[in-house]
Design a protein around this motif. Structure first.
Motif, PDB file in Angstrom:
ATOM      1  N   GLU A   1      64.561  51.956 -17.670  1.00 12.35           N
ATOM      2  CA  GLU A   1      64.015  51.329 -16.460  1.00 12.35           C
ATOM      3  C   GLU A   1      62.636  50.723 -16.765  1.00 12.35           C
ATOM      4  OE1 GLU A   1      64.527  53.808 -12.934  1.00 12.35           O
ATOM      5  OE2 GLU A   1      62.497  53.245 -12.381  1.00 12.35           O
ATOM      6  N   GLU A   2      61.798  51.496 -17.452  1.00 13.34           N
ATOM      7  CA  GLU A   2      60.469  50.988 -17.806  1.00 13.34           C
ATOM      8  C   GLU A   2      60.575  49.780 -18.732  1.00 13.34           C
ATOM      9  OE1 GLU A   2      58.532  54.517 -19.175  1.00 13.34           O
ATOM     10  OE2 GLU A   2      58.411  55.276 -17.116  1.00 13.34           O
ATOM     11  N   LEU A   3      61.558  49.841 -19.635  1.00  8.26           N
ATOM     12  CA  LEU A   3      61.783  48.732 -20.572  1.00  8.26           C
ATOM     13  C   LEU A   3      62.153  47.453 -19.812  1.00  8.26           C
ATOM     14  CD1 LEU A   3      61.986  48.123 -23.639  1.00  8.26           C
ATOM     15  CD2 LEU A   3      64.393  48.767 -23.506  1.00  8.26           C
ATOM     16  N   VAL A   4      62.997  47.580 -18.811  1.00 13.12           N
ATOM     17  CA  VAL A   4      63.419  46.394 -18.048  1.00 13.12           C
ATOM     18  C   VAL A   4      62.234  45.818 -17.270  1.00 13.12           C
ATOM     19  CG1 VAL A   4      64.965  45.473 -16.272  1.00 13.12           C
ATOM     20  CG2 VAL A   4      65.821  47.138 -17.918  1.00 13.12           C
ATOM     21  N   PHE A   5      61.413  46.684 -16.694  1.00 14.00           N
ATOM     22  CA  PHE A   5      60.195  46.181 -16.030  1.00 14.00           C
ATOM     23  C   PHE A   5      59.303  45.435 -17.029  1.00 14.00           C
ATOM     24  CE2 PHE A   5      60.676  49.495 -12.559  1.00 14.00           C
ATOM     25  CZ  PHE A   5      60.806  48.569 -11.537  1.00 14.00           C
ATOM     26  N   ALA A   6      59.176  46.001 -18.230  1.00  9.14           N
ATOM     27  CA  ALA A   6      58.321  45.371 -19.257  1.00  9.14           C
ATOM     28  C   ALA A   6      58.895  44.019 -19.677  1.00  9.14           C
ATOM     29  CB  ALA A   6      58.179  46.293 -20.469  1.00  9.14           C
ATOM     30  N   ILE A   7      60.209  43.933 -19.745  1.00 10.14           N
ATOM     31  CA  ILE A   7      60.863  42.659 -20.102  1.00 10.14           C
ATOM     32  C   ILE A   7      60.575  41.620 -19.022  1.00 10.14           C
ATOM     33  CG2 ILE A   7      63.146  41.551 -20.332  1.00 10.14           C
ATOM     34  CD1 ILE A   7      64.052  44.200 -21.745  1.00 10.14           C
ATOM     35  N   ARG A   8      60.710  42.042 -17.771  1.00 11.02           N
ATOM     36  CA  ARG A   8      60.386  41.136 -16.668  1.00 11.02           C
ATOM     37  C   ARG A   8      58.913  40.685 -16.748  1.00 11.02           C
ATOM     38  NH1 ARG A   8      59.615  42.709 -11.293  1.00 11.02           N
ATOM     39  NH2 ARG A   8      58.134  44.146 -12.246  1.00 11.02           N
ATOM     40  N   ASP A   9      58.045  41.639 -17.086  1.00 12.18           N
ATOM     41  CA  ASP A   9      56.617  41.307 -17.169  1.00 12.18           C
ATOM     42  C   ASP A   9      56.305  40.358 -18.327  1.00 12.18           C
ATOM     43  OD1 ASP A   9      56.261  42.846 -14.967  1.00 12.18           O
ATOM     44  OD2 ASP A   9      55.471  44.603 -16.029  1.00 12.18           O
ATOM     45  N   MET A  10      57.224  40.295 -19.303  1.00 12.19           N
ATOM     46  CA  MET A  10      57.059  39.337 -20.408  1.00 12.19           C
ATOM     47  C   MET A  10      57.486  37.933 -19.976  1.00 12.19           C
ATOM     48  SD  MET A  10      58.724  41.626 -23.483  1.00 12.19           S
ATOM     49  CE  MET A  10      59.470  40.234 -24.265  1.00 12.19           C
ATOM     50  N   GLY A  11      57.984  37.802 -18.746  1.00 13.26           N
ATOM     51  CA  GLY A  11      58.395  36.485 -18.248  1.00 13.26           C
ATOM     52  C   GLY A  11      59.878  36.213 -18.389  1.00 13.26           C
TER      53      GLY A  11
END
Ligand SMILES: Nc1ncnc2c1ncn2[C@@H]1O[C@H](COP(=O)(O)OP(=O)(O)OP(=O)(O)O)[C@@H](O)[C@H]1O
Ligand SMILES: [Mg+2]
Length: 299
Positions: free
Chosen positions: A205-215
């Motif tokens: 879940e945290e990884l997916v948020f981080a991916i989203r935050d990468m644009g």
């Protein structure tokens, strides 16, 4: 980490349209697996796709990524209709993972990520065969990027391990790194937490948020409703190939039609640390996490 679920269902979505599927229908003989589905993913969004087994979720992904040619309908990315060819879809900027893990089992972790990188390297076959300076530079840059991605998903220490020897949860993460290696603008995840324990699910879940935050916008299929409702800005529900409801997590989880067709009962929020620890302990005791690896060489 939680998302803001206070936005009303009809409220504006962030960003501009990135992916737009219009009237997508997929028939297999007499069976209509997907029926006239419209779906938009905007930049900066995490969108969920949920529904019962056999609802047509994976078939819809296959239509989006050119693995299947839809019987009807079109798929556009950044305003241009996508040709239904997987490599062209990848080149356009869409990457995906698979419900059944598809890694090269006898290649290393790093090599698996490098495979995902090849659509972004410009060096041709002759350059590769001759191993000239251009090829060597491109190879070094690809390796650096692949190692960066492995660090991002927390697998850099295992770069030289064979993919087949990774625990199941790490194999799923490696699939995500391989997909990211093509520098996508949109990532499609088909059941990224299937078979994971609660701790691994939370890391994902945290990884997916981080991916989203990468644009990178994300469209994710999952049966784990805690994961979906914590993560997604918007959720679309497929039932028997048709879109039943779409809205914010908050709205979808309380929709009577979704409850009747899929959820069964209202979702009661994210698990606390204690609850997670209990479930994890129970799973460790029963050894419920599986380990499989998929077919080599398939998309
Ligand atoms: N290549 C195919 N040929 C014939 N039927 C297919 C094919 N692919 C999928 N189907 C059928 O289409 C329907 C939808 O399947 P799909 O795998 O898309 O469901 P799903 O929503 O992903 O389910 P699950 O949650 O179990 O993964 C099912 O009835 C399935 O048997
Ligand atoms: Mg599926």
């Amino acid at each position: 980490m939680t998302t803001d679920t206070t936005t009303p269902a009809a409220g504006p979505t962030p960003g501009t349209p990135l992916l737009h599927a219009s009237g997508v229908t997929m028939r297999f003989g007499g069976l209509t697996a997907v029926r006239s589905v419209d779906l938009t993913v905007n930049t900066g969004e995490i969108v969920g796709l949920i529904g019962p087994n056999g609802a047509g979720k994976t078939t819809f992904f296959n239509c989006l990524t050119g693995l299947y040619v839809p019987t009807e309908g079109t798929v556009s990315y950044q305003g241009k209709v996508l040709p239904p060819k997987p490599h062209l879809v990848t080149q356009a900027g869409i990457a995906r993972t698979f419900q059944n893990i598809r890694l090269f089992a006898n290649m290393t972790v790093l090599e698996n990520v490098l495979v995902g990188r090849h659509t972004r390297t410009k060096e041709g076959l002759f350059s590769a065969l001759l191993r000239g300076p251009g090829f060597k530079r491109a190879e070094a840059a690809s390796r650096d990027r692949a190692m960066e991605l492995l660090a991002f998903i927390g697998l850099e220490a295992k770069a030289e391990h064979l993919a087949r020897n990774l625990p199941y949860g790490d194999q799923r993460k490696l699939e995500i790194a391989r997909a990211l290696a093509s520098d996508p603008g949109l990532l499609l995840l088909d059941e990224p937490t299937a078979g994971m324990n609660p701790q691994e699910t939370r890391t994902t879940e945290e990884l997916v948020f981080a991916i989203r935050d990468m644009g990178i916008a994300v469209l994710v299929i999952e049966h784990d409703m805690r994961f979906i409702f914590n993560l997604c800005d918007r959720v679309s529900v497929l039932v028997q190939g048709e879109k039943l409801v779409e809205g914010t997590s908050e709205v979808v989880q309380r929709d009577d039609r979704v409850i009747a067709a899929y959820l069964g009962e209202p979702f009661e929020g994210a698990p606390g640390d204690e609850e997670l620890a209990e479930v994890e302990a129970a799973e460790t005791a029963t050894g419920s996490t599986t380990s499989t690896i998929g077919t080599e060489g398939e998309r």
